[in-house]
Design an enzyme around this catalytic site. Sequence first.
Site, PDB file in Angstrom:
ATOM      1  N   HIS A 397      -2.737   2.703 -12.407  1.00 26.55           N
ATOM      2  CA  HIS A 397      -3.278   4.060 -12.368  1.00 26.55           C
ATOM      3  C   HIS A 397      -4.644   4.173 -13.056  1.00 26.55           C
ATOM      4  CE1 HIS A 397      -2.720   7.982 -10.885  1.00 26.55           C
ATOM      5  NE2 HIS A 397      -1.426   8.110 -11.133  1.00 26.55           N
ATOM      6  N   ASP A 401      -5.579   5.985  -7.594  1.00 26.75           N
ATOM      7  CA  ASP A 401      -4.889   7.275  -7.628  1.00 26.75           C
ATOM      8  C   ASP A 401      -4.010   7.424  -6.389  1.00 26.75           C
ATOM      9  OD1 ASP A 401      -6.033   8.202 -10.066  1.00 26.75           O
ATOM     10  OD2 ASP A 401      -7.895   8.601  -8.979  1.00 26.75           O
TER      11      ASP A 401
END
Length: 427
Positions: A397, A401
């Site tokens: 992350h 995304d």
Amino acid sequence: MAMELMKMPQLGESVTEGTISKWLVKPGDHVTKYDPLAEVMTDKVNAEVPSSFTGIIKELKADENQTLAVGEVICSIEVETAKTDNENAGQISHNEEKVDAPVIRDVQQAAEPSRKARYSPAVLKLSQEHGIDLSKVKGTGNEGRITRKDLLKLVESGNLPKADEPSAISDAAPEEIAPQVNRQTSPVTNVPTAAGDKEIPVTGIRKAIASNMLKSKHEIPHAWTMVEVDASNMVKLRDNLKSDFKQKEGYNLTYFAFFVKAVAQALTEFPELNSMWAGEKIVQKKEINISIAVATEDALFVPVIKNADEKSIKGIAREIQELASKVKLGKLKAEDMQGGTFTVNNTGSFGSVQSMGIINYPQAAILQVETIVKRPVVINDMIAVRDMVNLCLSLDHRVLDGLVCGRFLARVKEIIEKISKDNTSIY
């Protein structure tokens, strides 16, 4: 006399340390250049470290089962000064961290034709527990090596070649005995035990895998997403082609090859997933090199299909077969596992329908291809039986995304669902 130092080599692109699982020499032994000095394990490779010099082993700087960082000294070799300039001309300096390319060994065995046979700890343990005389066992492994499977078959059959001595390994040389765990490198966790519990020592390769997985989980903030794919057209095409393909090419046309090709194609359109976190920057890799997981009885290797986007489904199927064969025969080289930019894991091969993979550090994502299962689905308000598969993506992350990953998975899904004899070329 001159003293040369051998250092822990880097056995993979992201490997930062290795564990001495077994010394093959002792102080006072004479070695020549390329002679194996030690067996070293990392989370990605099981290798022999060859000597870069000819001389006498002076001192072993590490114990068995001790983990050292890349570049740390593992042993010293006394080299005759007169020979240094000639025999070692062009060799790697002891001030450098690299050594000659390591030779990958069979995970289950540690035997060489030119040496007295050495058996893996698993084989020795089984032979000791059941009193099996290993000299009377015919191995089915590479070059006739005895594998754990060979002994398990004998145990199941009840036809055990017994040793004359009380223990099948009582006459074994000291170097053949499985090394004890170095407690200094193994943090102790207090776990309550009860009668009947079995304590299993942690092997070097298991410690290396644990270390790398811990690093991945500690450093990478994982997130997950999944899509359901109708693979019916792909299944139909592959099933229609597989017999002729096997007869013509000599190897299998697997479902997995179709998935790897689809992922490689999608990565050309969504290069963000072909990236790595590098602190103050994100490195987007130009080459699309797909890492695939290949398991043995007690280890997991991750060889790489280089430039997968430039290969046909046939070419990918061939590489999958060749890499898997190298792993099973113990012929995988260090370079076979370097350069991976994205991992595809065939978890469906053992029946998994949903999983959340741990990212192969330092990559940014790993895709789990689950089992293809026939399920009733609704199509145009009617129920039909289709071949369905889940694709599960784990992502870093920091780099990625949900939006770009969702689009990437949707594209992989689209490629798989549009496969047909009319628009899909195997060659």
